[in-house]
Design an enzyme around this catalytic site. Sequence first.
Site, PDB file in Angstrom:
ATOM      1  CD  GLU A  27     -29.842  39.728 -81.716  1.00  0.00           C
ATOM      2  OE1 GLU A  27     -30.286  40.587 -80.930  1.00  0.00           O
ATOM      3  OE2 GLU A  27     -28.751  39.140 -81.539  1.00  0.00           O
ATOM      4  CG  ASN A 173     -24.259  44.006 -81.422  1.00  0.00           C
ATOM      5  OD1 ASN A 173     -24.961  45.016 -81.286  1.00  0.00           O
ATOM      6  ND2 ASN A 173     -24.292  42.995 -80.551  1.00  0.00           N
ATOM      7  CD  GLU A 174     -24.460  44.946 -76.698  1.00  0.00           C
ATOM      8  OE1 GLU A 174     -24.271  43.884 -76.091  1.00  0.00           O
ATOM      9  OE2 GLU A 174     -25.448  45.678 -76.502  1.00  0.00           O
ATOM     10  CE1 TYR A 240     -32.233  46.396 -75.142  1.00  0.00           C
ATOM     11  CE2 TYR A 240     -29.843  46.264 -75.120  1.00  0.00           C
ATOM     12  CZ  TYR A 240     -31.058  46.081 -75.770  1.00  0.00           C
ATOM     13  OH  TYR A 240     -31.085  45.586 -77.051  1.00  0.00           O
ATOM     14  CD  GLU A 296     -28.744  45.953 -79.502  1.00  0.00           C
ATOM     15  OE1 GLU A 296     -29.010  45.506 -78.375  1.00  0.00           O
ATOM     16  OE2 GLU A 296     -27.968  45.400 -80.299  1.00  0.00           O
ATOM     17  CD  GLN A 343     -33.970  42.084 -80.847  1.00  0.00           C
ATOM     18  OE1 GLN A 343     -34.500  41.281 -81.595  1.00  0.00           O
ATOM     19  NE2 GLN A 343     -32.779  41.877 -80.302  1.00  0.00           N
TER      20      GLN A 343
HETATM   21  O1  AHR Z   1     -31.329  42.982 -77.887  1.00  0.00           O
HETATM   22  C1  AHR Z   1     -30.848  41.856 -77.230  1.00  0.00           C
HETATM   23  C2  AHR Z   1     -29.329  41.876 -77.085  1.00  0.00           C
HETATM   24  O2  AHR Z   1     -28.970  42.934 -76.257  1.00  0.00           O
HETATM   25  C3  AHR Z   1     -28.545  42.114 -78.357  1.00  0.00           C
HETATM   26  O3  AHR Z   1     -28.342  40.952 -79.065  1.00  0.00           O
HETATM   27  C4  AHR Z   1     -27.258  42.668 -77.840  1.00  0.00           C
HETATM   28  O4  AHR Z   1     -26.649  43.530 -78.749  1.00  0.00           O
HETATM   29  C5  AHR Z   1     -27.666  43.371 -76.553  1.00  0.00           C
HETATM   30  O5  AHR Z   1     -26.836  43.063 -75.511  1.00  0.00           O
END
Ligand code: AHR
Length: 507
Positions: A27, A173-174, A240, A296, A343
């Site tokens: 990103e 995205n999201e 995450y 992600e 990432q």
């Molecule tokens: O990976 C960092 C961020 O985390 C991304 O931009 C977003 O999609 C997620 O919340």
Amino acid sequence: MGCCRLVVGLDERVSDIDPNIFGHFIEHLGRCIYHGIWVGRGSDIPNIDGLRMDVVEAFRSIGVPIIRWPGGCFADTYHWMDGVGPVERRPRRVNIWWGGEETNEFGTDEFIKLCRLVGAEPYICVNVGSGSPEEAAAWLEYCNYTGGSRYARLRVENGYPEPYRVRYWGVGNESWGCGGSFDPVYYAWEYRRFATFLKQTDPSVKLVACGHTSTDWNLRLMESLRNFIHLIDYLSIHYYFFRNHQRYGGDVDFTDEQYLNLLFDIQHLEYEIKQAISIVDFFSEGRKDVWIAVDEWGVWHPQATTENGLYQQNTLRDAILAASILNLFIKYSRRVRMANIAQAVNVLQSICLTRGRDTVLTPTYHVFKLYKPHIAGIALGTRVESPVIKEPSRDDFVGLRGVRRRLESLKAIDASASIDLNSSRLVITIVNRSLDEDIDIEVVVNGGYRIAESEYAYITSKSVRSYNDFDTPNNIRITEESIDIKSNRFTLNLQKHSINRLILKLS
Ligand code: AHR
């Protein structure tokens, strides 16, 4: 510690493993693209057309199958036309999510060049939040169209006569958050609009709809897409292990309890995968397979802040987590057909860290390297008997926000296996997550083959807190050891906190 066993069933074929579950994500954030991947053609850092060679080589060496770009939150602010054509004419824009100005030096053509050098499939996420279906379809035309249309011609004028044939496209995205704060039903309507024009522009593309975890988003989204199943190929979820200092500690500084908490919580990701699978199955009603893309995932330590460009260190603990999660994706390989760790460079759970000319390969990089032989494989059923290293406790329910969920004990041993029928190679990966015990495991390979040759490799270190840094880049790496296995039942010693791989050539 008690006796352990791993049974691998050569006849228990789960599914082919989609190579894309070993995917990556980049990103326009911090030093991921600029400095991490793109240094520019004039740089004295060795580069190929502006792309830094050491990072390209690192990607190649683990066989990165797919790269997702340009975001992330950035994607829903990105206008692709800003990033094509002569560099000096590309506008600078404010990067509203991650700070600073975007120079647009790295755009579509540079991204495709990166993918071609690495041998990866490009996966582009289009701008739904502040863009339009027209803009998205024009981008697809620029990339894939072969004729003399306006955008195909533009690509040719920019020096790229061959169409890029980009197969994977994300629609926002999201979208429930940074992608536009949509409501799931409204997003479904937008999705239908975007997907209609994208699929009509190029019917061969695979589209990824934006899902969510721990809410009713997926349910309401899929309900609204029920009669438009032909427009969706993947439902994405993001996961995450997010900035929870109390529960997980820091990137390199954590207690034994926090180490166990992090690994224990992998079961929440498994829960989200199972939920997503049942929801897409329910609404697709057998008319079409809708795959799951965990596009992600990774650890987001408290050290990674917007101010430092989400930079964090990466220890053996993170590697053990990554290996366990890859085992999970292999277990669900019938339905999880893509995953992208977040990432690739200098941001969150990276495989490379860069500082000026130097690059460090993180423990997570070595996991991807160790797991590479699974890429060509068919996932096999495995059964593990293992000691438990953490039982659920009251504290484990905190943070579930009132959600009732049965929590499972955490086992020391976690494994996956695959067979590559072309080369008759059985690949077994086994993680010993115990902090203090080496474990002798009995491995049983059922299915009536003979083992002709064997290879053994592992990753470990004296401490789970070890990491690779610019002065000490080789604290964690893969060690290969000779081994001679001839029987279908054998014992392997697994060092504490280690990730192990066996390759058995069958005859
Ligand atoms: O990976 C960092 C961020 O985390 C991304 O931009 C977003 O999609 C997620 O919340």
